[in-house]
Design a protein around this motif. Structure first.
Motif: not given
Ligand code: ZN
Length: 271
Positions: A10-16
């Motif tokens: 994933h790209a950013h924290p929260d995208d998961e």
């Protein structure tokens, strides 16, 4: 035989959470090792009190620290067994100033980041790797870059047996718009719900039932409290959130094992 392992890139924290929270939690429950690779630190997110990037008081280092702490909490709710950070700088949304920063993730040579990811793939040897499609799901430069990096690393290592893109089926997307509209969310006059949002339903190969872990997925999403303004699902009524979160859909891009054309398990053919 290697331990069954799922890796989500994933790209950013929260995208998961949104597109893979269900599979991460469900497969962890089944005893499968789950590895989350987050490529950036999310510096271009909202700061404390909703301060936006570029506004006075937006402290990129503090935002990154906050978001990485939220990521740990989210990972705890989802039972993710290993969190790996590539540590790149957030490029911001398409058109933002940070796009021009040479050290932003989107500007890092693909081979360089792919070498880091390849090392993780060599270490964990995931049979299943999941990332975004070539449009990054919705066009964010870091998501597109995460896609390129994951594709390059999967190819150069040759380790993942099954490789997937996350997807939101078009029909489900339309349903969500309807529910949000019914709940009073204003999309503006020019908004056309039929403008081609989401993945054409006929491209979906894999749908995984995550209804047993919906509550944990919601908790994980709420753990990213500092980004609450921009997490649209949090603005949906709870019933609609549950519905949106009950299943996750994917496009199987490649597989070296026999698996049904339409499967309900990303590990089909591997166990
Ligand atoms: Zn993102």
């Amino acid at each position: 035989m290697d331990q069954l392992t799922l890796m989500a890139v994933h790209a950013h924290p929260d995208d998961e959470v949104l597109s893979t929270g269900g599979i991460l939690a469900r497969y962890a429950d089944e005893g499968i090792r789950t590895v989350l690779v987050t490529c950036t630190n999310g510096e271009q997110g909202d700061g404390v009190g909703g301060v936006k990037p570029g506004q006075d008081g937006h402290d990129a280092a503090a935002v990154a620290q906050q978001r990485l702490a939220e990521l740990r909490e989210s990972a705890g709710h989802l039972g993710i067994t290993h969190v790996e950070l590539l540590g790149y700088q957030d490029s911001g949304m398409d058109g933002w100033d940070a796009n021009h920063d040479a050290s932003s993730f989107a500007n890092v040579p693909v081979e360089e980041a792919a070498a880091k990811l390849s090392a993780l793939i060599e270490r964990y040897r995931p049979q299943v790797v999941v990332t975004y499609d070539e449009n990054g799901g919705y066009g964010h430069p870091d998501h597109i870059q995460a896609h390129r990096v994951a594709v390059a690393a999967a190819k150069s290592t040759g380790i993942p047996a099954k490789f997937y893109y996350t997807a939101i089926p078009r029909a489900r997307m339309r349903e969500m718009f309807e529910q949000m509209k019914a709940a009073g969310v204003d999309f503006g006059e020019d908004f056309d719900p039929d403008a081609g949002f989401g993945t054409p339903d006929e491209l979906i190969t894999s749908v995984v039932d995550g209804s047993a872990v919906v509550e944990r997925k919601l908790k994980a999403l709420r753990a990213h409290a500092s980004q609450g303004d921009s997490i649209f699902v949090l603005q949906m009524p709870e019933e609609a959130q549950r519905m949106a979160f009950s299943h996750e859909a994917f496009i199987r891009v490649s597989s070296t094992v026999e698996a049904p054309d339409h499967e309900d398990d990303l590990f089909a053919g591997l166990r």
